[in-house]
Design an enzyme around this catalytic site. Structure first.
Site, PDB file in Angstrom:
ATOM      1  N   ILE A 175       0.842  -1.205   0.000  1.00  0.00           N
ATOM      2  CA  ILE A 175       0.000   0.000   0.000  1.00  0.00           C
ATOM      3  C   ILE A 175       0.875   1.253   0.000  1.00  0.00           C
ATOM      4  O   ILE A 175       0.620   2.206  -0.745  1.00  0.00           O
ATOM      5  CB  ILE A 175      -0.945   0.018   1.232  1.00  0.00           C
ATOM      6  CG1 ILE A 175      -1.932  -1.150   1.133  1.00  0.00           C
ATOM      7  CG2 ILE A 175      -1.678   1.352   1.334  1.00  0.00           C
ATOM      8  CD1 ILE A 175      -2.911  -1.256   2.278  1.00  0.00           C
ATOM      9  N   HIS A 178       5.569 -11.152 -31.869  1.00  0.00           N
ATOM     10  CA  HIS A 178       6.559 -10.088 -31.985  1.00  0.00           C
ATOM     11  C   HIS A 178       5.916  -8.853 -32.595  1.00  0.00           C
ATOM     12  O   HIS A 178       5.173  -8.993 -33.572  1.00  0.00           O
ATOM     13  CB  HIS A 178       7.726 -10.537 -32.870  1.00  0.00           C
ATOM     14  CG  HIS A 178       8.720  -9.435 -33.088  1.00  0.00           C
ATOM     15  ND1 HIS A 178       9.614  -9.054 -32.119  1.00  0.00           N
ATOM     16  CD2 HIS A 178       8.909  -8.610 -34.152  1.00  0.00           C
ATOM     17  CE1 HIS A 178      10.346  -8.050 -32.580  1.00  0.00           C
ATOM     18  NE2 HIS A 178       9.941  -7.760 -33.807  1.00  0.00           N
TER      19      HIS A 178
HETATM   20  P1  FAD Z   1     -12.880  -7.965   2.382  1.00  0.00           P
HETATM   21  O1  FAD Z   1     -12.674  -7.504   0.986  1.00  0.00           O
HETATM   22  O2  FAD Z   1     -12.277  -7.164   3.461  1.00  0.00           O
HETATM   23  O3  FAD Z   1     -14.447  -8.054   2.577  1.00  0.00           O
HETATM   24  C1  FAD Z   1     -15.023  -8.361   3.796  1.00  0.00           C
HETATM   25  C2  FAD Z   1     -16.436  -7.809   3.810  1.00  0.00           C
HETATM   26  O4  FAD Z   1     -17.115  -8.321   4.940  1.00  0.00           O
HETATM   27  C3  FAD Z   1     -16.505  -6.290   3.932  1.00  0.00           C
HETATM   28  O5  FAD Z   1     -17.453  -5.780   3.033  1.00  0.00           O
HETATM   29  C4  FAD Z   1     -16.959  -6.066   5.369  1.00  0.00           C
HETATM   30  O6  FAD Z   1     -17.717  -4.876   5.534  1.00  0.00           O
HETATM   31  C5  FAD Z   1     -17.844  -7.274   5.562  1.00  0.00           C
HETATM   32  N1  FAD Z   1     -18.047  -7.663   6.962  1.00  0.00           N
HETATM   33  C6  FAD Z   1     -17.144  -7.765   7.956  1.00  0.00           C
HETATM   34  N2  FAD Z   1     -17.729  -8.242   9.078  1.00  0.00           N
HETATM   35  C7  FAD Z   1     -19.032  -8.430   8.773  1.00  0.00           C
HETATM   36  C8  FAD Z   1     -20.143  -8.922   9.502  1.00  0.00           C
HETATM   37  N3  FAD Z   1     -20.027  -9.335  10.754  1.00  0.00           N
HETATM   38  N4  FAD Z   1     -21.335  -8.971   8.877  1.00  0.00           N
HETATM   39  C9  FAD Z   1     -21.477  -8.568   7.586  1.00  0.00           C
HETATM   40  N5  FAD Z   1     -20.454  -8.114   6.851  1.00  0.00           N
HETATM   41  C10 FAD Z   1     -19.252  -8.052   7.437  1.00  0.00           C
HETATM   42  N6  FAD Z   1      -5.471  -7.438  -3.343  1.00  0.00           N
HETATM   43  C11 FAD Z   1      -5.199  -7.841  -4.594  1.00  0.00           C
HETATM   44  O7  FAD Z   1      -5.244  -9.041  -4.862  1.00  0.00           O
HETATM   45  N7  FAD Z   1      -4.873  -6.953  -5.575  1.00  0.00           N
HETATM   46  C12 FAD Z   1      -4.807  -5.622  -5.342  1.00  0.00           C
HETATM   47  O8  FAD Z   1      -4.509  -4.832  -6.248  1.00  0.00           O
HETATM   48  C13 FAD Z   1      -5.075  -5.164  -4.033  1.00  0.00           C
HETATM   49  N8  FAD Z   1      -5.029  -3.854  -3.750  1.00  0.00           N
HETATM   50  C14 FAD Z   1      -5.328  -3.430  -2.482  1.00  0.00           C
HETATM   51  C15 FAD Z   1      -5.231  -2.075  -2.207  1.00  0.00           C
HETATM   52  C16 FAD Z   1      -5.507  -1.611  -0.934  1.00  0.00           C
HETATM   53  C17 FAD Z   1      -5.399  -0.132  -0.650  1.00  0.00           C
HETATM   54  C18 FAD Z   1      -5.914  -2.529   0.081  1.00  0.00           C
HETATM   55  C19 FAD Z   1      -6.264  -2.041   1.449  1.00  0.00           C
HETATM   56  C20 FAD Z   1      -5.996  -3.874  -0.188  1.00  0.00           C
HETATM   57  C21 FAD Z   1      -5.698  -4.338  -1.477  1.00  0.00           C
HETATM   58  N9  FAD Z   1      -5.739  -5.700  -1.785  1.00  0.00           N
HETATM   59  C22 FAD Z   1      -5.425  -6.116  -3.043  1.00  0.00           C
HETATM   60  C23 FAD Z   1      -6.116  -6.707  -0.781  1.00  0.00           C
HETATM   61  C24 FAD Z   1      -7.590  -7.104  -0.972  1.00  0.00           C
HETATM   62  O9  FAD Z   1      -8.391  -5.949  -0.890  1.00  0.00           O
HETATM   63  C25 FAD Z   1      -8.004  -8.116   0.080  1.00  0.00           C
HETATM   64  O10 FAD Z   1      -7.110  -9.209   0.081  1.00  0.00           O
HETATM   65  C26 FAD Z   1      -9.407  -8.635  -0.213  1.00  0.00           C
HETATM   66  O11 FAD Z   1     -10.334  -7.580  -0.226  1.00  0.00           O
HETATM   67  C27 FAD Z   1      -9.825  -9.679   0.814  1.00  0.00           C
HETATM   68  O12 FAD Z   1     -11.103 -10.127   0.494  1.00  0.00           O
HETATM   69  P2  FAD Z   1     -12.092 -10.688   1.622  1.00  0.00           P
HETATM   70  O13 FAD Z   1     -13.330 -11.056   0.885  1.00  0.00           O
HETATM   71  O14 FAD Z   1     -11.398 -11.691   2.433  1.00  0.00           O
HETATM   72  O15 FAD Z   1     -12.366  -9.454   2.598  1.00  0.00           O
HETATM   73  P1  NAI Z   2       2.537  -4.833   3.887  1.00  0.00           P
HETATM   74  O1  NAI Z   2       2.650  -6.005   4.762  1.00  0.00           O
HETATM   75  O2  NAI Z   2       2.597  -4.999   2.429  1.00  0.00           O
HETATM   76  O3  NAI Z   2       3.660  -3.774   4.257  1.00  0.00           O
HETATM   77  C1  NAI Z   2       3.782  -3.230   5.548  1.00  0.00           C
HETATM   78  C2  NAI Z   2       5.162  -2.641   5.676  1.00  0.00           C
HETATM   79  O4  NAI Z   2       5.187  -1.870   6.855  1.00  0.00           O
HETATM   80  C3  NAI Z   2       6.258  -3.699   5.790  1.00  0.00           C
HETATM   81  O5  NAI Z   2       7.313  -3.390   4.927  1.00  0.00           O
HETATM   82  C4  NAI Z   2       6.651  -3.611   7.262  1.00  0.00           C
HETATM   83  O6  NAI Z   2       7.996  -3.951   7.479  1.00  0.00           O
HETATM   84  C5  NAI Z   2       6.389  -2.158   7.554  1.00  0.00           C
HETATM   85  N1  NAI Z   2       6.151  -1.866   8.965  1.00  0.00           N
HETATM   86  C6  NAI Z   2       5.441  -2.594   9.862  1.00  0.00           C
HETATM   87  N2  NAI Z   2       5.435  -1.984  11.072  1.00  0.00           N
HETATM   88  C7  NAI Z   2       6.138  -0.831  10.913  1.00  0.00           C
HETATM   89  C8  NAI Z   2       6.473   0.233  11.793  1.00  0.00           C
HETATM   90  N3  NAI Z   2       6.088   0.251  13.071  1.00  0.00           N
HETATM   91  N4  NAI Z   2       7.215   1.249  11.311  1.00  0.00           N
HETATM   92  C9  NAI Z   2       7.627   1.262  10.011  1.00  0.00           C
HETATM   93  N5  NAI Z   2       7.341   0.274   9.141  1.00  0.00           N
HETATM   94  C10 NAI Z   2       6.594  -0.754   9.587  1.00  0.00           C
HETATM   95  O7  NAI Z   2       1.170  -4.115   4.334  1.00  0.00           O
HETATM   96  P2  NAI Z   2       0.318  -2.979   3.666  1.00  0.00           P
HETATM   97  O8  NAI Z   2       1.111  -2.202   2.683  1.00  0.00           O
HETATM   98  O9  NAI Z   2      -0.352  -2.282   4.785  1.00  0.00           O
HETATM   99  O10 NAI Z   2      -0.755  -3.786   2.856  1.00  0.00           O
HETATM  100  C11 NAI Z   2      -1.541  -4.775   3.515  1.00  0.00           C
HETATM  101  C12 NAI Z   2      -1.832  -5.902   2.611  1.00  0.00           C
HETATM  102  O11 NAI Z   2      -2.809  -5.531   1.655  1.00  0.00           O
HETATM  103  C13 NAI Z   2      -0.647  -6.363   1.767  1.00  0.00           C
HETATM  104  O12 NAI Z   2       0.187  -7.230   2.473  1.00  0.00           O
HETATM  105  C14 NAI Z   2      -1.328  -7.068   0.663  1.00  0.00           C
HETATM  106  O13 NAI Z   2      -1.622  -8.361   1.074  1.00  0.00           O
HETATM  107  C15 NAI Z   2      -2.601  -6.264   0.484  1.00  0.00           C
HETATM  108  N6  NAI Z   2      -2.446  -5.371  -0.657  1.00  0.00           N
HETATM  109  C16 NAI Z   2      -2.228  -5.915  -1.886  1.00  0.00           C
HETATM  110  C17 NAI Z   2      -2.045  -5.110  -2.978  1.00  0.00           C
HETATM  111  C18 NAI Z   2      -1.772  -5.737  -4.278  1.00  0.00           C
HETATM  112  O14 NAI Z   2      -1.958  -6.937  -4.416  1.00  0.00           O
HETATM  113  N7  NAI Z   2      -1.314  -4.991  -5.276  1.00  0.00           N
HETATM  114  C19 NAI Z   2      -2.100  -3.652  -2.885  1.00  0.00           C
HETATM  115  C20 NAI Z   2      -2.275  -3.191  -1.532  1.00  0.00           C
HETATM  116  C21 NAI Z   2      -2.468  -4.035  -0.482  1.00  0.00           C
END
Ligand code: FAD
Ligand code: NAI
Length: 475
Positions: free
Chosen positions: A194, A454
């Protein structure tokens, strides 16, 4: 009277909504409960991924990349842009539209597949005859009974102690996707996925971005050679990445945030930022489930404890996605959702954790699947390496995007591909070929012998495979 379903899914993120659709496809009466609200209080299924994760971040990455290209890359192509301006409001509103299209798409898919959707919070009330009673509170207030329950409640951003998210100055991923004016100085704590993606967005839009990372190495989990190359490229773009720091006090006043930290040389530092993104990982979301009341076991880190098949300690209760162990990725959550629905149907759903691809959507993108060189060394596996730089790829030159490389690691004896690591243009798309190859347990030579179009970036993949046997043709 409670409505009865074969399968009730709690959570409508990529794990939950896909599990619900697959269960319905398999002939089960299925409900999905999700509590996410849109800005009008209506349902917004799709979870973190759709609302404040994958989708909006990729929308802003695309928009900010267009802006950067218009300002810095077009001139080389002979395109002159005069009076270039940034309409951040429009950029954010486009992002919101993309999110809404995805929310609406999921509601449509529920209808199409006859999944009953409940907008509200689901929590375990009690074990009922032939299943569990789930109480839904919020927009919908009722009780449903499910024979099988799939928990897919996802994760939330982890805050630093003493620095709660206010989403105005101290931002989680939600706030980081909605800053309404480009900050002059943006701090990012955590140089993970992130931090790098959101740091890149705001740097491209004009912010001076400083990323503070606790670990002494950059992207320690990925292949070292790729990480080094990426670090060089991001630094050249203007991201200031400080490694090996120790965060101290974080103090927010009405207009800025002061971060005190100790740098890698042991010197005390203090920096004032206009905004601070904290991206230090995520925590599983189990609040509201009444896990304790029903006897659902959590592991020592607060994740729902599951076995290799996503079974919890309770009979007929499953858990998938971010709320359980394993990588926090949307496609991992989806694969687990499909596998669980199929297991409920008595089929043999399977998720291959060795071939889950990772992508960081920076520019250039970073993508990988399988083992890194350092992992293989630690495991004592004999391996061969082949690399090919995009600098030597005709399509990359035509694109004007020649940074980075493709790298193969293959078993020294059998030539089986053990990992593929890419930093470069469209790495997110290129990695699919490697995933397919590894899923079929292909050798590097298999890829090397396949005809690739290509000029295409995929020729760099073929050339890296050829390089494993030291016979690249174009380098
Ligand atoms: P979530 O997507 O978190 O969904 C859980 C849902 O359950 C939510 O809508 C929540 O409101 C609901 N919920 C929780 N508790 C309850 C309850 N008790 N009753 C009813 N509803 C409830 N992953 C990728 O693979 N590619 C990416 O490019 C990527 N980019 C990311 C960028 C960011 C900024 C972040 C934060 C994450 C990103 N991720 C990415 C990670 C990805 O978003 C998560 O791995 C994924 O959303 C997980 O899916 P999930 O269904 O487990 O949970
Ligand atoms: P992350 O695990 O990718 O990175 C967290 C970073 O913060 C690590 O490098 C860690 O060493 C550092 N860190 C932890 N504690 C710290 C501290 N006290 N001070 C300074 N640095 C510290 O976690 P992030 O970026 O929050 O994303 C969470 C997850 O969401 C990812 O691991 C990924 O699974 C998912 N995600 C996936 C994306 C994708 O697939 N393109 C995009 C964004 C998120």
């Amino acid at each position: 009277m409670s409505k009865k379903f074969d399968v009730v899914v709690i959570g409508g993120g990529p794990g939950g909504y896909i599990a619900a659709i697959r269960a319905a496809q398999l002939g089960f009466s299925t409900a999905c409960i999700d509590e996410w609200n849109n800005d009008k209080g209506g349902p917004a299924p799709g979870g973190t991924c759709t609302n404040v994760g994958c989708i909006p971040s990729k929308a802003l990455l695309q928009s900010s990349e267009h802006y950067e290209h218009a300002g810095h890359a077009f001139a080389e192509h002979g395109i002159e842009v005069k009076g270039l301006g940034l309409n951040l409001g429009q950029m954010l509103s486009r992002k919101d539209t993309v999110v809404k299209q995805n929310n609406d798409g999921i509601l449509y898919l529920f209808k199409k597949n006859k999944v009953t959707f409940f907008h509200g919070r689901g929590s375990f009330a009690k074990a009922a005859a032939g299943g569990y009673e789930i109480k839904v509170t919020g927009a919908a207030e009722e009780t449903v009974i499910g024979k099988q329950i799939i928990i897919a409640t996802g994760s939330n951003a982890r805050a630093l102690p003493g620095a709660a998210f206010d989403e105005k100055l101290i931002l989680s991923n939600s706030g980081a996707l909605a800053i309404d004016g480009v900050p002059k100085k943006l701090g990012v704590i955590g140089a993970g996925v992130i931090g790098l993606e959101m740091g890149s967005v705001w740097r491209r839009l004009g912010a001076e971005v400083t990323v503070l990372e606790a670990l002494p190495v950059f992207l320690g989990a990925i292949d070292e050679q790729i990480a080094k190359e990426a670090h060089k490229l991001f630094t050249k773009q203007g991201l200031s990445i400080q490694l090996g720091i120790k965060i101290g006090a974080i103090t927010a006043n009405s207009k800025d945030v002061t971060v005190e930290y100790v740098d890698d040389k042991g010197n005390a530092q203090k920096t004032v930022f206009d905004k601070l993104i904290v991206s230090i990982g995520r925590i599983p979301n189990t609040t509201g489930l009444n896990a304790e009341g029903i006897g659902l076991k959590l592991d020592e880190r607060g994740f729902v404890a599951v076995d290799g098949d996503c079974k919890t300690n309770l009979p007929d209760v499953w858990a998938i996605g971010d709320v359980v162990r394993g990588p926090m990725l949307a496609h991992k959550a989806e694969e687990e959702g499909v596998a669980v629905a199929e297991r409920i149907a008595g089929q043999h759903g399977h998720v291959n954790f060795n071939t889950i691809p990772w992508v960081i959507y920076t520019s250039p993108e970073i993508a990988w699947v399988g083992k890194t060189e350092q992992q293989l060394k630690a495991e004592g596996v004999a391996y061969k390496v082949g690399t090919f730089p995009f600098l030597a790829n005709g399509r990359a030159r035509a694109l004007g995007n020649t940074a980075g490389m493709v790298k193969f690691v293959a078993d020294a004896r059998s030539d089986e591909i053990l990992g593929v690591h890419i930093v470069g243009p469209m790495a997110s798309e290129l990695i699919s070929e490697a995933v397919v190859a590894m899923e079929f347990r292909a050798s590097a030579e298999d890829i090397a012998r396949i005809c690739h179009a290509h000029p295409s970036l995929s020729e760099a993949t073929k050339e890296a495979a050829l390089a494993v046997d030291k016979r690249s043709l174009n380098f």
